[in-house]
Design a protein around this motif. Structure first.
Motif, short mmCIF file in Angstrom:
data_model
loop_
_atom_site.label_atom_id
_atom_site.label_comp_id
_atom_site.label_asym_id
_atom_site.label_seq_id
_atom_site.Cartn_x
_atom_site.Cartn_y
_atom_site.Cartn_z
N GLU A 79 1.28 -1.05 0.35
CA GLU A 79 0.19 -0.17 -0.30
C GLU A 79 0.53 1.68 0.15
O GLU A 79 0.57 2.49 -0.45
CB GLU A 79 -1.30 0.36 1.25
N SER A 83 0.34 4.24 -2.64
CA SER A 83 0.23 5.13 -2.24
C SER A 83 1.43 6.15 -3.30
O SER A 83 1.25 7.74 -3.28
CB SER A 83 0.03 5.22 -1.05
N ARG A 168 -14.11 -11.09 -0.21
CA ARG A 168 -13.72 -10.43 -1.31
C ARG A 168 -15.13 -10.00 -1.64
O ARG A 168 -14.62 -8.56 -2.07
CB ARG A 168 -14.06 -11.24 -2.88
N LEU A 171 -14.17 -6.25 0.11
CA LEU A 171 -13.17 -5.36 -0.18
C LEU A 171 -13.27 -4.77 -1.80
O LEU A 171 -13.05 -3.22 -1.74
CB LEU A 171 -11.85 -6.53 -0.61
N SER A 172 -14.64 -5.33 -2.10
CA SER A 172 -14.85 -5.15 -3.15
C SER A 172 -16.42 -3.40 -2.19
O SER A 172 -15.74 -2.65 -3.15
CB SER A 172 -16.04 -5.88 -4.14
N LEU A 174 -15.71 -2.21 0.03
CA LEU A 174 -14.65 -0.97 0.55
C LEU A 174 -14.03 0.00 -0.51
O LEU A 174 -13.88 0.92 -0.06
CB LEU A 174 -14.06 -1.56 1.06
N ARG A 175 -13.70 -1.58 -1.58
CA ARG A 175 -12.95 -0.23 -2.36
C ARG A 175 -14.08 1.41 -3.41
O ARG A 175 -13.74 1.98 -3.43
CB ARG A 175 -12.72 -1.11 -3.30
N LYS A 176 -15.43 0.74 -3.56
CA LYS A 176 -15.93 1.50 -4.14
C LYS A 176 -16.30 2.51 -3.08
O LYS A 176 -16.49 3.78 -3.86
CB LYS A 176 -17.85 0.59 -4.30
N HIS A 178 -14.66 4.13 -1.25
CA HIS A 178 -13.10 4.44 -1.11
C HIS A 178 -13.14 5.77 -2.26
O HIS A 178 -12.89 6.63 -2.23
CB HIS A 178 -11.35 3.74 -1.20
N TYR A 179 -13.03 5.56 -3.59
CA TYR A 179 -13.77 5.70 -4.33
C TYR A 179 -14.38 6.75 -4.05
O TYR A 179 -14.34 8.23 -4.46
CB TYR A 179 -13.87 5.33 -5.51
#
Length: 210
Positions: A79, A83, A168, A171-172, A174-176, A178-179
């Motif tokens: 990470e 970053s 999974r 995680l998907s 969480l990423r959405k 985050h974006y």
């Protein structure tokens, strides 16, 4: 940590150079208002590096005390590297191609990539050694016990596969999220002004506080 601090400082220096060369007759506040999404992208990248560093230190401490996982060290290291490159790419958007400050930033990011790569390799090696040391000896098991262990292991495999599917999906999501948050932070929904001095201080504070 020294390399990360240098990365943040050099990113701030490069941004100041970009502002000085590109704002024309506009004030710093006007420049940042026009380029808010770009400037906030740099701040977001700096904060992500800082968060990764804190996570890595925590994970390393826990592994040393036997309470953590090598995977946490690996994820945190990757990470930080990702970053750092995000910060470089965001800076490169408006920097002059021949900028010395951009070259300095690139060099620091490469150093961080090398260091984190070494950490990942070491963690993976240690993890493999621990796994090998914990390998069970089945040579003395009877047919009955072998079958019982086989069934127990199969149950664990099914449980693990289900848990993997759940994680999974998590995680998907969480990423959405985050974006979505990153979009809000980077000014997709609002416009505010900022100064180079405040931007640099925010990045330094992010490094200290996370």
């Amino acid at each position: 940590m020294a390399a990360v601090r240098q990365l943040v400082q050099r990113a701030a220096q490069l941004q100041q150079e970009i502002v000085d060369s590109g704002k024309g007759g506009a004030s710093p506040k006007e420049f940042y208002k026009r380029n808010h999404r770009w400037s906030q992208g740099l701040l977001s990248g700096a904060k992500a590096v800082a968060i990764g560093c804190q996570a890595l230190m925590t994970a390393a401490d826990q592994v040393v005390t036997g309470k953590g996982k090598f995977e946490e060290v690996i994820v945190s290291s990757r990470e930080i590297a990702a970053s750092s490159m995000q910060l470089v790419m965001a800076s490169r958007v408006k920097a002059e191609r021949g900028s010395e400050k951009l070259r300095n930033l690139n060099e620091t990011a490469k150093t961080i990539s090398t260091l984190t790569g070494t950490v990942v390799a070491t963690a993976e090696n240690c993890r493999d050694k621990v796994a090998t040391a914990n390998t069970l000896d089945f040579s003395k098991l009877s047919l009955h016990h072998t079958k019982l262990m086989e069934m127990e292991t199969l149950v664990k495999v099914l449980e693990t596969e289900k848990q993997l599917e759940v994680e999974r999906s998590r995680l998907s999501e969480l990423r959405k999220h985050h974006y979505k948050l990153a979009g809000e932070i980077e000014g997709w929904d609002q416009e505010v002004g900022a100064s180079a001095e405040l931007w640099e201080q925010d990045m330094i504070n992010a490094l200290k506080n996370h």
